[in-house]
Design a protein around this motif. Structure first.
Motif, short mmCIF file in Angstrom:
data_model
loop_
_atom_site.label_atom_id
_atom_site.label_comp_id
_atom_site.label_asym_id
_atom_site.label_seq_id
_atom_site.Cartn_x
_atom_site.Cartn_y
_atom_site.Cartn_z
N LEU A 115 0.80 -1.22 0.00
CA LEU A 115 0.00 0.00 0.00
C LEU A 115 0.84 1.27 0.00
CD1 LEU A 115 -2.94 1.00 0.02
CD2 LEU A 115 -2.83 0.99 2.52
N GLY A 116 2.04 1.21 0.54
CA GLY A 116 2.92 2.39 0.58
C GLY A 116 3.10 2.90 1.99
N LEU A 117 4.35 3.16 2.38
CA LEU A 117 4.65 3.62 3.74
C LEU A 117 3.93 4.93 4.07
CD1 LEU A 117 8.46 2.83 3.74
CD2 LEU A 117 6.75 1.76 5.24
N GLN A 118 3.86 5.86 3.11
CA GLN A 118 3.22 7.14 3.40
C GLN A 118 1.72 6.95 3.63
OE1 GLN A 118 4.27 9.55 0.02
NE2 GLN A 118 2.86 8.49 -1.38
N ASN A 119 1.11 5.99 2.93
CA ASN A 119 -0.32 5.73 3.13
C ASN A 119 -0.58 4.96 4.42
OD1 ASN A 119 -0.91 6.96 0.65
ND2 ASN A 119 -0.67 5.03 -0.46
N LEU A 157 7.35 13.75 13.45
CA LEU A 157 6.93 14.98 12.78
C LEU A 157 7.26 14.90 11.30
CD1 LEU A 157 8.10 17.66 15.40
CD2 LEU A 157 5.79 16.79 15.01
N ASP A 158 8.32 14.17 10.97
CA ASP A 158 8.72 13.97 9.58
C ASP A 158 9.00 12.48 9.38
OD1 ASP A 158 9.83 13.87 7.06
OD2 ASP A 158 11.16 15.59 7.35
N PRO A 159 7.94 11.67 9.15
CA PRO A 159 8.12 10.22 9.06
C PRO A 159 9.06 9.77 7.94
CG PRO A 159 5.94 10.86 8.31
CD PRO A 159 6.54 12.07 8.94
N GLU A 160 9.09 10.52 6.84
CA GLU A 160 10.01 10.19 5.75
C GLU A 160 11.46 10.27 6.23
OE1 GLU A 160 11.63 9.65 1.78
OE2 GLU A 160 9.66 9.21 2.61
N LYS A 161 11.81 11.36 6.90
CA LYS A 161 13.16 11.55 7.42
C LYS A 161 13.47 10.53 8.52
CE LYS A 161 16.13 15.02 9.65
NZ LYS A 161 16.20 16.41 10.17
#
Length: 258
Positions: A115-119, A157-161
């Motif tokens: 599904l995607g980490l961001q989702n 606060l910044d899950p991507e980072k």
């Protein structure tokens, strides 16, 4: 005074009606899809904040309300929706991919997909979701692992980072607990190493996961349904007759915690 009280009650009723309408028009997860009267399993559009994405909702497993990391619903007298976030069933989709693919998601929502980490983060950041993992080994025997608390990037606060860190706890099921070992870990891919091994678990295990040092489960490893498997394959350690038993089917799904 009585008129003011009546106005407050009318405002409250209006707010409830508006919230219900939002669930119908902009469902936040598969449970809202089902609450809006949709009982057919399939692909639906999910809304999270200003973002939207498609997810598969299966309306037939374990009480229902599951969103399938894909959605699946089950029958113990109550229909619950599960949202599917990951599925492996035939090896038709390559899961040995890089960070961008795992961040955005890939595959066929009605078949094999991630599904995607961001989702997954958008769905679970509140920390109010359960996770169910269903596994079928090569000989057709089925197992499951249920976790009462599951989230990705909950406190970021910044899950991507921050690497979309995993929090998972509260195991029950018949597959033995192999996932809690990975709790607290960042997600690793072959081109973004965030494990504790001192090497590169994603390359070594031919997958992408919340690797620790390295893995007691590796559900995004290479697909192989029969024969002899090893640590590079999609696996759940010590499931079935051998340490590296081949998995014919894997599905991860979430639902709001009751």
């Amino acid at each position: 005074m009585q008129e003011l009280s009546q106005e407050k009650e009318e405002l409250h009723n209006f707010s409830l009606a508006l919230s219900s309408l939002q669930h119908v028009l902009m469902p936040r997860d598969c449970s809202h899809v089902m609450a809006a009267g949709k009982s057919q399993s399939g692909v639906y559009t999910i809304f999270s904040g200003s973002n939207s994405f498609k997810a598969y909702c299966n309306m037939n497993l374990d009480g229902g309300d599951w969103t399938v990391i894909m959605l699946v619903c089950s029958a113990d007298g109550v229909r619950v929706c599960l949202q599917v976030i990951q599925r492996r069933k035939d090896g038709s989709v390559d899961f040995f991919r890089g960070w961008n693919d795992y961040r955005k998601g890939f595959g066929d929502l009605a078949g094999e997909h991630w599904l995607g980490l961001q989702n997954i983060h958008a769905l679970t950041a509140s920390g109010a979701y359960q996770l169910r993992i269903d596994l079928t080994i090569f000989d057709g025997v089925k197992y499951y692992a249920l976790y009462d608390d599951f989230s990705v990037g909950r406190n970021s606060l910044d899950p991507e980072k921050d690497g979309y860190p995993l929090l998972v706890s509260g195991y029950s099921g018949n597959a033995d607990d192999r996932f809690t070992y990975h709790s607290g870990m960042k997600f690793s891919t072959k081109d973004r190493v965030q494990d504790k091994s001192g090497g590169n678990c994603a390359i070594e295990r031919k997958g992408a996961w919340w690797y620790n040092d390295c893995a007691s489960c590796n559900l995004n490893g290479l697909y192989k349904a029969t024969g002899t498997c090893d640590k590079t394959n999609a696996l759940w350690l010590d499931l079935g007759p051998s340490r590296f038993t081949c998995l014919r089917f894997v599905e991860m799904k979430i639902r709001p915690r009751k």
